[in-house]
Design a protein around this motif. Sequence first.
Motif, PDB file in Angstrom:
ATOM      1  N   ALA A   1      -5.194   1.287   9.183  1.00 56.43           N
ATOM      2  CA  ALA A   1      -5.754   1.248   7.985  1.00 56.43           C
ATOM      3  C   ALA A   1      -4.875   1.372   6.716  1.00 56.43           C
ATOM      4  CB  ALA A   1      -6.825   2.117   7.786  1.00 56.43           C
ATOM      5  N   ALA A   2      -5.134   0.968   5.698  1.00 56.63           N
ATOM      6  CA  ALA A   2      -4.261   0.932   4.417  1.00 56.63           C
ATOM      7  C   ALA A   2      -4.906   1.351   3.466  1.00 56.63           C
ATOM      8  CB  ALA A   2      -3.804  -0.528   4.183  1.00 56.63           C
TER       9      ALA A   2
ATOM     10  N   PHE B   1      -9.727  10.254  12.080  1.00 53.99           N
ATOM     11  CA  PHE B   1      -8.403  10.163  11.715  1.00 53.99           C
ATOM     12  C   PHE B   1      -7.318  10.711  12.777  1.00 53.99           C
ATOM     13  CE2 PHE B   1      -4.976  10.085   8.732  1.00 53.99           C
ATOM     14  CZ  PHE B   1      -4.053  11.217   9.161  1.00 53.99           C
ATOM     15  N   VAL B   2      -6.246  10.149  13.016  1.00 53.01           N
ATOM     16  CA  VAL B   2      -5.184  10.302  13.843  1.00 53.01           C
ATOM     17  C   VAL B   2      -3.961  10.754  13.346  1.00 53.01           C
ATOM     18  CG1 VAL B   2      -3.779   9.526  15.887  1.00 53.01           C
ATOM     19  CG2 VAL B   2      -5.983   8.876  15.620  1.00 53.01           C
TER      20      VAL B   2
ATOM     21  N   THR C   1      -7.792  11.783   5.011  1.00 53.03           N
ATOM     22  CA  THR C   1      -8.373  11.676   6.418  1.00 53.03           C
ATOM     23  C   THR C   1      -9.539  11.090   6.470  1.00 53.03           C
ATOM     24  OG1 THR C   1      -9.221  14.033   6.147  1.00 53.03           O
ATOM     25  CG2 THR C   1      -6.777  13.812   6.963  1.00 53.03           C
ATOM     26  N   ASN C   2     -10.268  10.717   5.425  1.00 50.85           N
ATOM     27  CA  ASN C   2     -11.708  10.157   5.421  1.00 50.85           C
ATOM     28  C   ASN C   2     -11.490   8.821   5.546  1.00 50.85           C
ATOM     29  OD1 ASN C   2     -14.003   9.251   4.838  1.00 50.85           O
ATOM     30  ND2 ASN C   2     -14.382  10.719   3.129  1.00 50.85           N
ATOM     31  N   PRO C   3     -12.147   8.203   6.697  1.00 50.76           N
ATOM     32  CA  PRO C   3     -12.076   6.543   6.604  1.00 50.76           C
ATOM     33  C   PRO C   3     -12.394   5.722   5.590  1.00 50.76           C
ATOM     34  CG  PRO C   3     -13.624   7.505   8.252  1.00 50.76           C
ATOM     35  CD  PRO C   3     -12.906   8.820   7.777  1.00 50.76           C
ATOM     36  N   ALA C   4     -13.461   6.458   4.801  1.00 50.22           N
ATOM     37  CA  ALA C   4     -14.056   5.774   3.653  1.00 50.22           C
ATOM     38  C   ALA C   4     -12.883   5.583   2.569  1.00 50.22           C
ATOM     39  CB  ALA C   4     -15.495   6.665   3.289  1.00 50.22           C
ATOM     40  N   ALA C   5     -12.017   6.129   2.506  1.00 57.22           N
ATOM     41  CA  ALA C   5     -10.950   6.083   1.571  1.00 57.22           C
ATOM     42  C   ALA C   5      -9.997   4.931   1.543  1.00 57.22           C
ATOM     43  CB  ALA C   5     -10.185   7.417   1.322  1.00 57.22           C
ATOM     44  N   TYR C   6     -10.057   4.435   2.937  1.00 55.55           N
ATOM     45  CA  TYR C   6      -9.112   3.347   3.153  1.00 55.55           C
ATOM     46  C   TYR C   6      -9.815   1.956   3.022  1.00 55.55           C
ATOM     47  CZ  TYR C   6      -6.057   6.601   5.247  1.00 55.55           C
ATOM     48  OH  TYR C   6      -5.174   7.677   5.681  1.00 55.55           O
ATOM     49  N   ASP C   7      -8.719   1.073   2.318  1.00 61.42           N
ATOM     50  CA  ASP C   7      -9.191  -0.202   1.884  1.00 61.42           C
ATOM     51  C   ASP C   7      -9.224  -1.449   2.469  1.00 61.42           C
ATOM     52  OD1 ASP C   7      -7.280   1.076  -0.762  1.00 61.42           O
ATOM     53  OD2 ASP C   7      -9.469   0.778  -1.050  1.00 61.42           O
ATOM     54  N   TYR C   8      -8.445  -1.351   3.689  1.00 59.47           N
ATOM     55  CA  TYR C   8      -8.313  -2.520   4.578  1.00 59.47           C
ATOM     56  C   TYR C   8      -8.140  -1.836   6.032  1.00 59.47           C
ATOM     57  CZ  TYR C   8      -7.894  -5.370   0.397  1.00 59.47           C
ATOM     58  OH  TYR C   8      -8.126  -6.054  -0.609  1.00 59.47           O
ATOM     59  N   TRP C   9      -8.736  -2.724   6.984  1.00 63.72           N
ATOM     60  CA  TRP C   9      -8.743  -2.218   8.249  1.00 63.72           C
ATOM     61  C   TRP C   9      -8.306  -3.250   9.305  1.00 63.72           C
ATOM     62  CZ3 TRP C   9      -9.653   2.700  10.025  1.00 63.72           C
ATOM     63  CH2 TRP C   9     -10.081   3.425   9.155  1.00 63.72           C
ATOM     64  N   GLY C  10      -7.655  -3.143  10.511  1.00 64.77           N
ATOM     65  CA  GLY C  10      -7.374  -4.053  11.525  1.00 64.77           C
ATOM     66  C   GLY C  10      -8.351  -4.143  12.157  1.00 64.77           C
TER      67      GLY C  10
ATOM     68  N   PHE D   1       0.729  -1.268   0.058  1.00 68.34           N
ATOM     69  CA  PHE D   1      -0.037  -0.008   0.091  1.00 68.34           C
ATOM     70  C   PHE D   1       0.896   1.253   0.041  1.00 68.34           C
ATOM     71  CE2 PHE D   1      -3.827  -2.169   0.577  1.00 68.34           C
ATOM     72  CZ  PHE D   1      -3.469  -3.313   1.328  1.00 68.34           C
ATOM     73  N   ASN D   2       0.225   2.610  -0.439  1.00 65.32           N
ATOM     74  CA  ASN D   2       1.127   3.616  -0.571  1.00 65.32           C
ATOM     75  C   ASN D   2       0.942   4.320   0.715  1.00 65.32           C
ATOM     76  OD1 ASN D   2       2.108   3.724  -3.122  1.00 65.32           O
ATOM     77  ND2 ASN D   2      -0.065   3.725  -3.798  1.00 65.32           N
ATOM     78  N   THR D   3      -0.267   4.236   1.462  1.00 64.83           N
ATOM     79  CA  THR D   3      -0.400   4.973   2.825  1.00 64.83           C
ATOM     80  C   THR D   3      -1.038   4.380   3.734  1.00 64.83           C
ATOM     81  OG1 THR D   3      -0.725   6.824   1.141  1.00 64.83           O
ATOM     82  CG2 THR D   3      -1.431   6.895   3.471  1.00 64.83           C
ATOM     83  N   MET D   4      -0.554   4.211   4.969  1.00 67.31           N
ATOM     84  CA  MET D   4      -0.886   3.847   6.087  1.00 67.31           C
ATOM     85  C   MET D   4      -1.465   4.921   7.160  1.00 67.31           C
ATOM     86  SD  MET D   4      -0.636   0.318   5.625  1.00 67.31           S
ATOM     87  CE  MET D   4      -0.822  -0.341   7.221  1.00 67.31           C
TER      88      MET D   4
END
Length: 122
Positions: A95-96, A45-46, A104-113, A29-32
């Motif tokens: 999240a990844a 978002f933190v 910063t929008n959680p909906a943009a992230y593909d995978y979550w712990g 992934f590019n961003t975590m």
Amino acid sequence: QVQLVESGGGLVQPGGSLRLSCAASGSIFNTMGWFRQTPGKEREFVAGINWRSGSTYYADSVKGRFTISRDNAKNMVYLQMNSLKPEDTAVYYCAADRSLGIRTNPAAYDYWGQGTQVTVSS
């Protein structure tokens, strides 16, 4: 199969420190990002980090107290939390995101712990 596994949460007194870890496997992934959530509130978002450049971005509420970092060789992302306050109490999620930019929008992230509980209390 993508997996993100957080660890390091727990109970800490105000002013104390904790370090959260996130082990990533299965893809690149590019961003975590690190997010947090309390009951009845939206996921917040933190901090975020770009895998390649190491560039970071923080929420104003944690700037100067929290530090996000990564170990590319180990596929690990960390969140060092210092000067913790009771209002930092939450479930923290790793999240990844495939995007190059830190979003910063959680909906943009593909995978979550699965999340790890952080409780700041005396």
